[in-house]
Design an enzyme around this catalytic site. Structure first.
Site, mmCIF file in Angstrom:
data_model
loop_
_atom_site.group_PDB
_atom_site.id
_atom_site.type_symbol
_atom_site.label_atom_id
_atom_site.label_comp_id
_atom_site.label_asym_id
_atom_site.label_seq_id
_atom_site.Cartn_x
_atom_site.Cartn_y
_atom_site.Cartn_z
ATOM 1 N N LYS A 119 0.894 -1.070 0.060
ATOM 2 C CA LYS A 119 -0.016 -0.056 0.106
ATOM 3 C C LYS A 119 0.917 1.341 -0.027
ATOM 4 C CE LYS A 119 -2.144 -1.147 4.044
ATOM 5 N NZ LYS A 119 -1.230 -2.506 4.223
ATOM 6 N N ARG A 134 -9.845 0.355 8.671
ATOM 7 C CA ARG A 134 -9.310 -0.989 8.726
ATOM 8 C C ARG A 134 -10.166 -1.829 9.788
ATOM 9 N NH1 ARG A 134 -3.156 -0.165 8.836
ATOM 10 N NH2 ARG A 134 -2.823 -2.052 9.825
ATOM 11 N N ARG A 141 12.304 -5.446 4.441
ATOM 12 C CA ARG A 141 11.809 -4.073 4.414
ATOM 13 C C ARG A 141 12.926 -2.953 5.263
ATOM 14 N NH1 ARG A 141 6.022 -1.923 5.518
ATOM 15 N NH2 ARG A 141 6.170 -3.087 7.599
ATOM 16 N N ARG A 167 11.297 -1.479 10.661
ATOM 17 C CA ARG A 167 10.301 -1.099 11.898
ATOM 18 C C ARG A 167 10.223 -1.941 12.790
ATOM 19 N NH1 ARG A 167 4.943 0.323 8.159
ATOM 20 N NH2 ARG A 167 4.063 -1.345 9.598
HETATM 21 P P1 AP5 Z 1 4.798 -1.701 1.776
HETATM 22 O O1 AP5 Z 1 4.663 -0.719 0.686
HETATM 23 O O2 AP5 Z 1 5.513 -0.899 2.990
HETATM 24 O O3 AP5 Z 1 3.553 -2.292 2.342
HETATM 25 P P2 AP5 Z 1 2.503 -1.534 3.248
HETATM 26 O O4 AP5 Z 1 1.050 -2.398 2.599
HETATM 27 O O5 AP5 Z 1 2.329 -0.347 3.104
HETATM 28 O O6 AP5 Z 1 2.809 -2.503 4.511
HETATM 29 P P3 AP5 Z 1 2.402 -1.929 6.149
HETATM 30 O O7 AP5 Z 1 3.121 -2.623 6.946
HETATM 31 O O8 AP5 Z 1 3.029 -0.600 6.160
HETATM 32 O O9 AP5 Z 1 0.893 -2.138 6.221
HETATM 33 P P4 AP5 Z 1 -0.023 -2.228 7.604
HETATM 34 O O10 AP5 Z 1 -1.268 -1.877 7.269
HETATM 35 O O11 AP5 Z 1 0.380 -3.323 8.490
HETATM 36 O O12 AP5 Z 1 0.999 -1.072 8.518
HETATM 37 P P5 AP5 Z 1 0.585 0.678 8.932
HETATM 38 O O13 AP5 Z 1 1.773 1.174 8.914
HETATM 39 O O14 AP5 Z 1 -0.435 0.823 8.021
HETATM 40 O O15 AP5 Z 1 5.658 -3.013 1.275
HETATM 41 C C1 AP5 Z 1 6.325 -4.032 1.916
HETATM 42 C C2 AP5 Z 1 7.537 -4.311 1.809
HETATM 43 O O16 AP5 Z 1 7.495 -5.012 0.537
HETATM 44 C C3 AP5 Z 1 8.568 -3.209 1.382
HETATM 45 O O17 AP5 Z 1 9.528 -3.588 1.690
HETATM 46 C C4 AP5 Z 1 8.373 -2.989 -0.117
HETATM 47 O O18 AP5 Z 1 9.555 -2.425 -0.766
HETATM 48 C C5 AP5 Z 1 8.179 -4.389 -0.626
HETATM 49 N N1 AP5 Z 1 7.380 -4.549 -1.845
HETATM 50 C C6 AP5 Z 1 6.137 -3.788 -2.014
HETATM 51 N N2 AP5 Z 1 5.570 -4.266 -2.994
HETATM 52 C C7 AP5 Z 1 6.243 -5.142 -3.490
HETATM 53 C C8 AP5 Z 1 6.198 -6.284 -4.726
HETATM 54 N N3 AP5 Z 1 5.164 -5.959 -5.616
HETATM 55 N N4 AP5 Z 1 7.146 -6.985 -4.991
HETATM 56 C C9 AP5 Z 1 8.107 -7.171 -4.024
HETATM 57 N N5 AP5 Z 1 8.443 -6.381 -2.992
HETATM 58 C C10 AP5 Z 1 7.315 -5.418 -2.769
HETATM 59 O O19 AP5 Z 1 0.312 0.137 10.697
HETATM 60 C C11 AP5 Z 1 1.067 -0.267 11.596
HETATM 61 C C12 AP5 Z 1 0.468 -0.265 12.935
HETATM 62 O O20 AP5 Z 1 -0.152 0.770 13.074
HETATM 63 C C13 AP5 Z 1 -0.767 -1.100 12.695
HETATM 64 O O21 AP5 Z 1 -0.389 -2.608 12.979
HETATM 65 C C14 AP5 Z 1 -1.540 -0.807 13.973
HETATM 66 O O22 AP5 Z 1 -1.245 -1.072 15.118
HETATM 67 C C15 AP5 Z 1 -1.616 0.797 13.752
HETATM 68 N N6 AP5 Z 1 -2.479 1.495 12.732
HETATM 69 C C16 AP5 Z 1 -2.427 1.904 11.455
HETATM 70 N N7 AP5 Z 1 -3.455 2.137 10.924
HETATM 71 C C17 AP5 Z 1 -4.452 1.810 11.800
HETATM 72 C C18 AP5 Z 1 -5.823 2.027 11.949
HETATM 73 N N8 AP5 Z 1 -6.663 2.486 10.745
HETATM 74 N N9 AP5 Z 1 -6.868 1.529 12.831
HETATM 75 C C19 AP5 Z 1 -5.997 0.907 14.018
HETATM 76 N N10 AP5 Z 1 -4.630 0.657 14.028
HETATM 77 C C20 AP5 Z 1 -3.983 1.248 13.025
HETATM 78 MG MG MG Z 2 2.577 1.143 4.921
#
Ligand code: AP5
Ligand code: MG
Length: 215
Positions: free
Chosen positions: A13, A88, A127, A160
């Site tokens: 994402k 989410r 990552r 992270r």
């Molecule tokens: P990346 O682009 O970083 O993936 P992402 O989908 O953004 O992954 P996240 O870990 O950020 O998602 P998440 O939803 O768990 O975390 P968030 O920060 O929102 O890609 C991942 C890796 O793969 C990278 O190394 C990239 O280079 C590689 N890659 C990408 N595409 C590729 C491809 N096609 N092929 C090969 N490699 C590829 O949330 C973190 C925490 O915050 C949550 O766990 C929760 O505790 C809290 N939080 C955040 N939002 C909320 C909410 N709305 N409600 C409640 N808690 C929340």
């Molecule tokens: Mg992300």
């Protein structure tokens, strides 16, 4: 244009949102990035969120909805935005719908990036992130020009704390139970486009562009 990127942790994402910022000239709104900023600055919200995040749990809906209500009312959101990581849970989606009623807005599309759990675990291990900007790299699939250094600022990249394997597995569990029901929620509003996120980053980006160009 208002786009929601939905998909599992590590599904791509953040990576795809960065391409869309340039293409559409609208901001990425990543609740994860916003929360990490709060944690870094040790705000009250950050102190509350940190434990949930580091254990792979979701931060309570009320906290997130309060934060988003402020964010979506800001000036730079007037012409649209890319939602990344919000909503989410079903209560968050319902909260967003109420907010849209107040603001007289609606979503244009929900793009679901589909990736298998095993691929995710492998991706997270490699990552690296630039915390201030949310720019994301992968040591193998999307390496920075200089190892461990952000291409644009020259600053250091980090791992992270929630990318440790057992936490990633917990996050996947939470995704399947709490977040994946949103796909049905938005399917009933005819907004969903599913894409195969297992392919190369640029091919995934082409698929997303095709959807957006046809909206
Ligand atoms: P990346 O682009 O970083 O993936 P992402 O989908 O953004 O992954 P996240 O870990 O950020 O998602 P998440 O939803 O768990 O975390 P968030 O920060 O929102 O890609 C991942 C890796 O793969 C990278 O190394 C990239 O280079 C590689 N890659 C990408 N595409 C590729 C491809 N096609 N092929 C090969 N490699 C590829 O949330 C973190 C925490 O915050 C949550 O766990 C929760 O505790 C809290 N939080 C955040 N939002 C909320 C909410 N709305 N409600 C409640 N808690 C929340
Ligand atoms: Mg992300």
């Amino acid at each position: 244009m208002k786009i929601l990127l939905l998909g599992p942790p590590g599904g791509g994402k953040g990576t795809q949102a960065k391409f869309l910022i340039d293409k559409l000239n609208i901001p990425q709104i990543s609740t994860g990035d916003m929360l990490r900023e709060h944690v870094k600055n040790e705000t009250n919200l950050g102190i509350e969120a940190k434990e949930y995040m580091n254990s792979g749990q979701l931060v309570p809906d009320k906290v997130i909805l309060g934060m988003m209500k402020v964010r979506l009312n800001q000036e730079d959101c007037k012409n649209g935005y890319i939602l990344d990581g919000f909503p989410r849970t079903i209560p968050q989606s319902e909260g967003l719908d109420s907010l849209f009623l107040e603001l007289n807005q609606s979503l244009d599309s929900v793009i679901v990036i589909e990736v298998n759990d095993d691929t995710i675990v492998n991706r997270m291990a490699g990552r690296r992130v630039h915390l201030p900007s949310g720019r994301v790299y992968h040591i193998q699939y999307n390496p920075p020009k200089i190892e461990n250094i952000d291409d644009e600022t020259g600053e250091k990249l980090i791992i992270r704390p929630d990318d440790e394997e057992s936490t990633v597995r917990k996050r996947l569990e939470v995704y399947h139970s709490e977040t994946s029901p949103l796909i049905n929620y938005y399917e009933s509003q005819n907004l969903v486009y599913k894409i195969n996120g297992e392919r190369d980053i640029n091919i995934v980006s082409d698929s997303i562009n095709e959807i957006i160009n046809n909206l």
